[in-house]
Write a protein that holds these residues in place. Structure first.
Motif, PDB file in Angstrom:
ATOM      1  N   ARG A 104      -1.743  -7.345  -3.021  1.00 39.57           N
ATOM      2  CA  ARG A 104      -1.803  -5.952  -3.494  1.00 39.57           C
ATOM      3  C   ARG A 104      -3.212  -5.414  -3.369  1.00 39.57           C
ATOM      4  NH1 ARG A 104       1.634  -6.005  -9.140  1.00 39.57           N
ATOM      5  NH2 ARG A 104       3.652  -6.421  -8.181  1.00 39.57           N
ATOM      6  N   LEU A 105      -4.188  -6.222  -3.773  1.00 45.05           N
ATOM      7  CA  LEU A 105      -5.580  -5.797  -3.702  1.00 45.05           C
ATOM      8  C   LEU A 105      -5.968  -5.465  -2.265  1.00 45.05           C
ATOM      9  CD1 LEU A 105      -8.290  -5.341  -5.116  1.00 45.05           C
ATOM     10  CD2 LEU A 105      -8.780  -7.782  -4.783  1.00 45.05           C
ATOM     11  N   GLY A 106      -5.565  -6.315  -1.325  1.00 40.84           N
ATOM     12  CA  GLY A 106      -5.861  -6.053   0.084  1.00 40.84           C
ATOM     13  C   GLY A 106      -5.238  -4.757   0.563  1.00 40.84           C
ATOM     14  N   GLU A 107      -3.985  -4.520   0.176  1.00 38.23           N
ATOM     15  CA  GLU A 107      -3.298  -3.288   0.572  1.00 38.23           C
ATOM     16  C   GLU A 107      -3.982  -2.061  -0.013  1.00 38.23           C
ATOM     17  OE1 GLU A 107       0.673  -3.982  -0.829  1.00 38.23           O
ATOM     18  OE2 GLU A 107       1.088  -5.497   0.697  1.00 38.23           O
ATOM     19  N   VAL A 108      -4.327  -2.143  -1.285  1.00 39.45           N
ATOM     20  CA  VAL A 108      -4.975  -1.005  -1.949  1.00 39.45           C
ATOM     21  C   VAL A 108      -6.349  -0.750  -1.336  1.00 39.45           C
ATOM     22  CG1 VAL A 108      -5.915  -0.159  -4.143  1.00 39.45           C
ATOM     23  CG2 VAL A 108      -3.682  -1.282  -4.092  1.00 39.45           C
ATOM     24  N   GLN A 109      -7.075  -1.819  -1.028  1.00 39.53           N
ATOM     25  CA  GLN A 109      -8.396  -1.646  -0.422  1.00 39.53           C
ATOM     26  C   GLN A 109      -8.303  -1.013   0.963  1.00 39.53           C
ATOM     27  OE1 GLN A 109      -9.880  -5.675  -0.999  1.00 39.53           O
ATOM     28  NE2 GLN A 109     -11.240  -4.971  -2.624  1.00 39.53           N
ATOM     29  N   GLU A 110      -7.245  -1.342   1.712  1.00 40.14           N
ATOM     30  CA  GLU A 110      -7.040  -0.702   3.016  1.00 40.14           C
ATOM     31  C   GLU A 110      -6.798   0.797   2.854  1.00 40.14           C
ATOM     32  OE1 GLU A 110      -4.163  -2.444   5.696  1.00 40.14           O
ATOM     33  OE2 GLU A 110      -4.752  -4.463   5.079  1.00 40.14           O
ATOM     34  N   VAL A 111      -5.934   1.149   1.912  1.00 39.16           N
ATOM     35  CA  VAL A 111      -5.647   2.565   1.662  1.00 39.16           C
ATOM     36  C   VAL A 111      -6.910   3.274   1.184  1.00 39.16           C
ATOM     37  CG1 VAL A 111      -4.326   4.181   0.219  1.00 39.16           C
ATOM     38  CG2 VAL A 111      -3.191   2.172   1.186  1.00 39.16           C
ATOM     39  N   LEU A 112      -7.655   2.611   0.311  1.00 36.22           N
ATOM     40  CA  LEU A 112      -8.893   3.184  -0.202  1.00 36.22           C
ATOM     41  C   LEU A 112      -9.890   3.431   0.929  1.00 36.22           C
ATOM     42  CD1 LEU A 112     -10.529   4.033  -2.682  1.00 36.22           C
ATOM     43  CD2 LEU A 112     -11.153   1.633  -2.997  1.00 36.22           C
ATOM     44  N   SER A 113     -10.016   2.485   1.840  1.00 37.01           N
ATOM     45  CA  SER A 113     -10.922   2.656   2.987  1.00 37.01           C
ATOM     46  C   SER A 113     -10.486   3.832   3.857  1.00 37.01           C
ATOM     47  CB  SER A 113     -10.969   1.388   3.833  1.00 37.01           C
ATOM     48  OG  SER A 113     -11.569   0.354   3.123  1.00 37.01           O
ATOM     49  N   GLU A 114      -9.184   3.942   4.072  1.00 36.50           N
ATOM     50  CA  GLU A 114      -8.660   5.050   4.879  1.00 36.50           C
ATOM     51  C   GLU A 114      -8.941   6.395   4.209  1.00 36.50           C
ATOM     52  OE1 GLU A 114      -6.788   7.293   7.801  1.00 36.50           O
ATOM     53  OE2 GLU A 114      -7.589   5.260   7.838  1.00 36.50           O
ATOM     54  N   ARG A 115      -8.731   6.459   2.899  1.00 33.02           N
ATOM     55  CA  ARG A 115      -8.985   7.713   2.167  1.00 33.02           C
ATOM     56  C   ARG A 115     -10.465   8.080   2.235  1.00 33.02           C
ATOM     57  NH1 ARG A 115      -4.298   7.540   2.637  1.00 33.02           N
ATOM     58  NH2 ARG A 115      -2.703   8.113   1.140  1.00 33.02           N
TER      59      ARG A 115
END
Length: 141
Positions: A104-115
């Protein structure tokens, strides 16, 4: 360029600026929420890791709201109940829960980087529009 044409361009640029500013504000709010979620995930992972290491097995503090805690003892420190989504929770071993949280952390960090990348692009666009407005303002003086 006629004065009318310049005014139309200025109006269009102001409209674009306001639209991009709105998008930037929305992205910033999303980034704040995602950042908070990353912090929560990290804290949860740290807590589970500490329990796996044997720390906090004797007595823990359970938050009950309004920064109030209850002292408690873990009955089964080898398992946790973790939310899976869509109002579904499951009992998992500490190791399995840790792996799920890491995913989950990896997924959220990917979305955060994209944002953040999108926000950087929008901020750059806002700067371009502001420069163009400044140039037009100089021409009308």
């Amino acid at each position: 360029m006629s004065k009318e044409d310049q005014e139309k361009i200025v109006q269009r640029l102001i409209f674009e600026y306001n639209w991009y500013k709105s998008q930037a504000d929305t992205l910033q709010r999303e980034i704040n929420v995602l950042t908070s979620y990353v912090e929560q995930l990290t804290l949860t992972m740290t807590t589970i890791d500490n329990i796996r290491k044997g720390e906090g097995r004797e007595e823990i503090l359970i938050p009950v709201g309004s920064r109030t805690f209850i002292k408690a003892k873990l009955i089964d420190p080898e398992k946790v109940i973790i939310h899976l989504g869509a109002d579904v929770a499951a009992e998992k071993t500490l190791e399995d829960a840790q792996k799920l949280l890491e995913e989950r952390l990896g997924e959220v960090q990917e979305v955060l980087s994209e944002r953040r990348r999108l926000l950087d692009q929008i901020v750059a666009k806002l700067g371009e529009i502001q420069n163009r407005l400044n140039q037009l303002s100089q021409k009308t003086k």
